[in-house]
Design a protein around this motif. Structure first.
Motif, mmCIF file in Angstrom:
data_model
loop_
_atom_site.group_PDB
_atom_site.id
_atom_site.type_symbol
_atom_site.label_atom_id
_atom_site.label_comp_id
_atom_site.label_asym_id
_atom_site.label_seq_id
_atom_site.Cartn_x
_atom_site.Cartn_y
_atom_site.Cartn_z
ATOM 1 N N ASP A 19 0.835 -1.207 0.000
ATOM 2 C CA ASP A 19 0.000 0.000 0.000
ATOM 3 C C ASP A 19 0.870 1.257 0.000
ATOM 4 O O ASP A 19 0.573 2.236 -0.687
ATOM 5 C CB ASP A 19 -0.928 0.010 1.214
ATOM 6 N N ARG A 43 2.269 1.936 -3.388
ATOM 7 C CA ARG A 43 1.266 2.528 -4.274
ATOM 8 C C ARG A 43 1.117 4.019 -3.999
ATOM 9 O O ARG A 43 0.980 4.829 -4.932
ATOM 10 C CB ARG A 43 -0.068 1.804 -4.096
ATOM 11 N N GLN A 49 3.632 -1.628 -12.166
ATOM 12 C CA GLN A 49 2.203 -1.483 -11.905
ATOM 13 C C GLN A 49 1.545 -2.844 -11.811
ATOM 14 O O GLN A 49 0.718 -3.091 -10.929
ATOM 15 C CB GLN A 49 1.549 -0.654 -13.017
ATOM 16 N N HIS A 99 -0.361 -4.575 -8.499
ATOM 17 C CA HIS A 99 -1.698 -5.145 -8.600
ATOM 18 C C HIS A 99 -1.719 -6.553 -8.020
ATOM 19 O O HIS A 99 -2.612 -6.925 -7.272
ATOM 20 C CB HIS A 99 -2.148 -5.200 -10.066
ATOM 21 N N ALA A 141 -1.364 -6.697 -4.079
ATOM 22 C CA ALA A 141 -2.296 -5.916 -3.256
ATOM 23 C C ALA A 141 -3.133 -6.788 -2.338
ATOM 24 O O ALA A 141 -3.529 -6.371 -1.260
ATOM 25 C CB ALA A 141 -3.205 -5.082 -4.138
ATOM 26 N N ARG A 191 -7.350 -10.762 -7.728
ATOM 27 C CA ARG A 191 -8.017 -9.467 -7.649
ATOM 28 C C ARG A 191 -9.267 -9.480 -8.520
ATOM 29 O O ARG A 191 -9.413 -10.308 -9.426
ATOM 30 C CB ARG A 191 -7.069 -8.366 -8.139
ATOM 31 N N GLU A 193 -7.195 5.628 -7.951
ATOM 32 C CA GLU A 193 -8.174 4.544 -7.883
ATOM 33 C C GLU A 193 -8.299 3.840 -9.224
ATOM 34 O O GLU A 193 -8.428 2.614 -9.280
ATOM 35 C CB GLU A 193 -9.535 5.085 -7.431
ATOM 36 N N ASP A 227 -5.750 1.187 -9.851
ATOM 37 C CA ASP A 227 -6.042 -0.086 -9.190
ATOM 38 C C ASP A 227 -7.064 -0.913 -9.961
ATOM 39 O O ASP A 227 -7.062 -2.143 -9.878
ATOM 40 C CB ASP A 227 -6.582 0.165 -7.783
ATOM 41 N N GLU A 228 -7.966 -0.253 -10.677
ATOM 42 C CA GLU A 228 -9.112 -0.947 -11.271
ATOM 43 C C GLU A 228 -8.935 -1.300 -12.742
ATOM 44 O O GLU A 228 -9.636 -2.160 -13.267
ATOM 45 C CB GLU A 228 -10.366 -0.081 -11.103
#
Length: 287
Positions: A79, A82, A164, A168, A171, A178, A228, A231-232
């Protein structure tokens, strides 16, 4: 927190500076001692006991390297990484190199072996730490060459896209799967709400309040910040090139340099020119 105070000011600019984060004091002391053996010119400028403190210290000290324990209470090392990756480092700054520290997470070890980032197993063994130091020295030297405008070999810097992807994967504790990447964006277009397929998006640009979603035919606004969206979205399809910008890889037409030497991305289907911040120039190696 411990801050080194015996740095010779005349040498400070030539020495590599680091922040070390681990919730176990003995582990911090052991790593500090081993690093002093294998990297005498390294200055540990600060130590953190948890992820949130690490982020604060990185913002304060702007180190070259951060050693982050993966499992810490509250904000984990992943975290914290990130958060650090989203920092505003300024026009002249670099994001630090990140080395993760892990006691047992074999899943993480396998990911790090791909070269996206480095890792140190607890307790830190001298021979393994020597390899980490050698890798860090090469990356920091490559960054200095880029800053001076000198050519850099393609394999001298890690891929930002790979980092990146790694964040991911790490996390979720234990490498748990995920959620599937975002497929649709619900956005405001004029006075209506529209569902925009992610595959049609060319880029996202954020300001303090909104994020602009741009397709070849539609410009829309959402309230979701870039950190955000990172992350998605699928990191293989969208690259972060600035703390406020994500661009679809398929939409990158060309990367050029302006009169100030900054990398500029031209986007297919748009007249927009997107600036690449210096923290992400390694995405386009050799440019």
């Amino acid at each position: 927190m411990t801050v080194s105070s015996d740095v010779d000011p005349s040498r400070e600019s030539s020495r590599v500076r680091a922040v070390l984060a681990d919730d176990e004091r003995l582990m911090r002391e052991q790593l500090r001692a081993r690093l002093a053996e294998v990297w005498p010119e390294l200055d540990i400028v600060a130590e953190a006991k948890h992820g949130a403190e690490a982020v604060e210290l990185v913002q304060q000290h702007r180190p070259d390297v951060v050693f982050l324990d993966i499992r810490m209470p509250g904000m984990t090392g992943v975290d914290a990484a990130r958060e650090i990756a989203q920092m505003d480092v300024g026009e002249e700054g670099w994001l630090p190199e990140i080395v993760f520290i892990t006691a047992y997470d074999q899943y993480a070890v396998e990911a790090f072996e791909q070269g996206a980032a480095d890792y140190v197993l607890k307790p830190a063994e001298r021979e393994r730490l020597l390899r980490t130091v050698e890798r860090l020295r090469k990356r920091l030297a490559a960054r200095a060459k880029l800053e001076a405008g000198a050519p850099v070999a393609p394999d001298e810097l890690p891929s930002g896209a790979s980092l990146q992807q790694l964040l991911h994967r790490l996390a979720s504790p234990g490498g748990a799967p995920r959620p599937a990447p975002l497929q649709w964006i619900q956005a405001t277009v004029g006075q209506s709400i529209q569902m925009i397929p992610v595959d049609e998006v060319l880029f996202f640009i954020s300001d303090e309040k909104y994020t602009r979603v741009q397709t070849p035919t539609v410009e829309a606004l959402i309230r979701k910040p870039i950190k955000e969206l990172v992350d998605e979205l699928d990191p293989q399809k969208f690259w972060q090139i600035h703390r406020s910008t994500l661009v679809a890889v398929h939409a990158i037409a060309a990367v050029t340099r302006d009169f100030r030497g900054r990398q500029i991305v031209s986007v297919k289907g748009s007249n927009e020119k997107l600036e690449v911040s210096r923290s992400y120039t390694h995405l386009f190696k050799g440019m």
